[in-house]
Design an enzyme around this catalytic site. Sequence first.
Site, mmCIF file in Angstrom:
data_model
loop_
_atom_site.group_PDB
_atom_site.id
_atom_site.type_symbol
_atom_site.label_atom_id
_atom_site.label_comp_id
_atom_site.label_asym_id
_atom_site.label_seq_id
_atom_site.Cartn_x
_atom_site.Cartn_y
_atom_site.Cartn_z
ATOM 1 C CE LYS A 1 -2.078 3.035 1.853
ATOM 2 N NZ LYS A 1 -1.873 4.440 1.393
ATOM 3 C CD GLU B 1 12.116 4.120 9.856
ATOM 4 O OE1 GLU B 1 12.056 4.973 10.772
ATOM 5 O OE2 GLU B 1 12.304 4.394 8.682
ATOM 6 C CB CYS C 1 12.216 9.092 9.621
ATOM 7 S SG CYS C 1 12.986 7.955 8.506
ATOM 8 C CD GLU D 1 9.111 12.691 11.958
ATOM 9 O OE1 GLU D 1 7.970 12.211 11.973
ATOM 10 O OE2 GLU D 1 10.125 12.021 11.692
HETATM 11 P P1 NAI Z 1 1.188 8.622 7.617
HETATM 12 O O1 NAI Z 1 1.988 7.848 8.583
HETATM 13 O O2 NAI Z 1 -0.219 8.898 7.988
HETATM 14 O O3 NAI Z 1 1.203 7.883 6.196
HETATM 15 C C1 NAI Z 1 2.099 6.834 5.871
HETATM 16 C C2 NAI Z 1 1.324 5.683 5.226
HETATM 17 O O4 NAI Z 1 0.353 5.191 6.150
HETATM 18 C C3 NAI Z 1 0.559 6.081 3.979
HETATM 19 O O5 NAI Z 1 0.613 5.015 3.055
HETATM 20 C C4 NAI Z 1 -0.854 6.250 4.502
HETATM 21 O O6 NAI Z 1 -1.836 6.092 3.519
HETATM 22 C C5 NAI Z 1 -0.928 5.154 5.525
HETATM 23 N N1 NAI Z 1 -1.951 5.324 6.560
HETATM 24 C C6 NAI Z 1 -2.486 6.481 7.031
HETATM 25 N N2 NAI Z 1 -3.394 6.224 7.982
HETATM 26 C C7 NAI Z 1 -3.463 4.871 8.120
HETATM 27 C C8 NAI Z 1 -4.209 3.990 8.952
HETATM 28 N N3 NAI Z 1 -5.094 4.452 9.832
HETATM 29 N N4 NAI Z 1 -3.995 2.664 8.842
HETATM 30 C C9 NAI Z 1 -3.086 2.187 7.983
HETATM 31 N N5 NAI Z 1 -2.376 2.967 7.152
HETATM 32 C C10 NAI Z 1 -2.539 4.295 7.226
HETATM 33 O O7 NAI Z 1 1.947 9.989 7.335
HETATM 34 P P2 NAI Z 1 1.359 11.312 6.645
HETATM 35 O O8 NAI Z 1 0.015 11.609 7.204
HETATM 36 O O9 NAI Z 1 1.500 11.177 5.187
HETATM 37 O O10 NAI Z 1 2.413 12.404 7.130
HETATM 38 C C11 NAI Z 1 2.217 13.078 8.350
HETATM 39 C C12 NAI Z 1 3.509 13.245 9.115
HETATM 40 O O11 NAI Z 1 4.052 11.975 9.416
HETATM 41 C C13 NAI Z 1 4.620 13.971 8.395
HETATM 42 O O12 NAI Z 1 4.509 15.335 8.551
HETATM 43 C C14 NAI Z 1 5.846 13.437 9.090
HETATM 44 O O13 NAI Z 1 6.092 14.162 10.274
HETATM 45 C C15 NAI Z 1 5.457 12.025 9.455
HETATM 46 N N6 NAI Z 1 5.997 11.044 8.520
HETATM 47 C C16 NAI Z 1 7.080 10.335 8.905
HETATM 48 C C17 NAI Z 1 7.661 9.438 8.042
HETATM 49 C C18 NAI Z 1 8.865 8.679 8.442
HETATM 50 O O14 NAI Z 1 9.552 8.147 7.581
HETATM 51 N N7 NAI Z 1 9.165 8.581 9.714
HETATM 52 C C19 NAI Z 1 7.156 9.243 6.674
HETATM 53 C C20 NAI Z 1 5.966 9.999 6.375
HETATM 54 C C21 NAI Z 1 5.442 10.869 7.279
#
Ligand code: NAI
Length: 494
Positions: free
Chosen positions: A187, A262, A296, A397
């Site tokens: 996904k 992660e 990250c 973050e």
């Molecule tokens: P997110 O963690 O919500 O999205 C990452 C993935 O999870 C996407 O594929 C999304 O569709 C999926 N997802 C979202 N809600 C879900 C749920 N309830 N169940 C299962 N899958 C789900 O991150 P988002 O909203 O895109 O970004 C928000 C913040 O998260 C960013 O500003 C950043 O601070 C952080 N982030 C951190 C990352 C890292 O590598 N540590 C990567 C992306 C975002």
Amino acid sequence: MSDLLKPVTAFLARDHGLFIGGDEGPSSGGERFDVLDPSSGLVISSAASGNAADVDAAVAAARAALPVWNATSPARRAELLWNLGVRIEELADEFAQLEALDNGKPLSELHIVDIPLCASLFKYYAGWVTKIEGETIAPMSGAPFHIYTRREPVGVVGAIIPWNFPLLMCGYKLGPALAAGNTVVLKPAEQTPLTAIRLMHLMAEVGFPPGVVNLVTGFGPNAGAPLAAHADVDKITFTGENATGQKILEAAKGNMKRLSLELGGKSPNLVFADADLDAAVAGTFGAVYWNQGQCCIAGARVFVEASIRDEFVDRLLARVAEVNLGPGLDANTTMGPLVSAEQRDRVLSLIGSGVAEGASLRIGGSAPTDAALADGFFVEPTVFTDVRPDMRIMREEIFGPVAMVSSFTDEDEALAYANDTSFGLAAGLWTSDVKRTHRVAAAIRSGVVWVNTYGWFDAAVPYGGFRMSGFGKELGREALDPYLQTKTVWVDLS
Ligand code: NAI
Ligand code: MG
């Protein structure tokens, strides 16, 4: 701006579907979503918006493919993974253009990290397929048993990945999952689905059996959440935000899924007065601003020994002033837009909180005024000084191009600042003192410490966080373990 390659133009115009059991087709709901170029805000393509029924079908296809994948000889599975790595290298220009358009990051960064590291991951894990071995064990009692272990795949893996390294994250998850003999439902992030779709075409071309990897594009709540909760998924591997990681923990408990999480970071970067200052400034610049700060591991909490703090800040500001904001596809661009309007607004709001809480804004801090960039999701590279540990910019973050620079007077104080976070992903250390190197590296509570460098990754080197940054190592041999389970077989020889 580089011209788009013909296959890229043709790919963008396709009616992308979901990939289930080797077939590409629309979502059962028929819904689609737009894919945007974050440097212009324009629609460049669209993708199918998957739902719970699509996830059901994809999980069933992955389950059905599991015996097929396990009956494929290890030598052949290794060959498929290796050949996939080779094809990614051969198509590097195409993948780089797609990713630059979809995510916004500069082509130069894609050619240095995302594409070659992704290819090398498939090649590295190709090597492991033929080396997953059990053991024989002599019982303590000396009883006449022949006891051996089998290292079996956990089964069907759900891989939920973010938008910051879209293709590369596919490699992080698929490499070890497939090498260990699992099948996968992937996904990708809704902001950046294109390179994962392209990868599905490539896997079919290379000859992976249908259903070994299935792709459900779509949104978190509609497609990610049902995958995380699915009773027939054995493991979820997730990279993304902490709040989402916590939702996945909750969703996974129904059938005791294995988890690799992660999550975020708030990594410290310590610069001692005995460091090579040129290297420390250049390395800190990369630590903060690589990928527009959407990493990250971003080492954006910068602590500089007080005696060199002013000179360090002057040099960092000079380096930041050289940044060329622009579209990822433009060869002159050294920093692209953020991935989405939402992310830009989130970062600008955190910058605003820093100003409101009294930090000194030294450069940047806004969206650029250049009319050519007005419709993109750009944020100027930003430096704050005079920050306090309790400010939001020091605790949350940011995931954008923002450095927070403050100072320390001795090693103990530096360490106290470094560890003053609930995260524990990575840390940087700049010093020429070899004793200090090992002392500080041991005392920092994080999964990675880079000394006199920052942000290196290698397929062979384990990576992953401590504390709130999650669990389940990625990369290296260690990353195979969370995709395997050990079965012990006792045979009575008496
Ligand atoms: P997110 O963690 O919500 O999205 C990452 C993935 O999870 C996407 O594929 C999304 O569709 C999926 N997802 C979202 N809600 C879900 C749920 N309830 N169940 C299962 N899958 C789900 O991150 P988002 O909203 O895109 O970004 C928000 C913040 O998260 C960013 O500003 C950043 O601070 C952080 N982030 C951190 C990352 C890292 O590598 N540590 C990567 C992306 C975002
Ligand atoms: Mg989210």
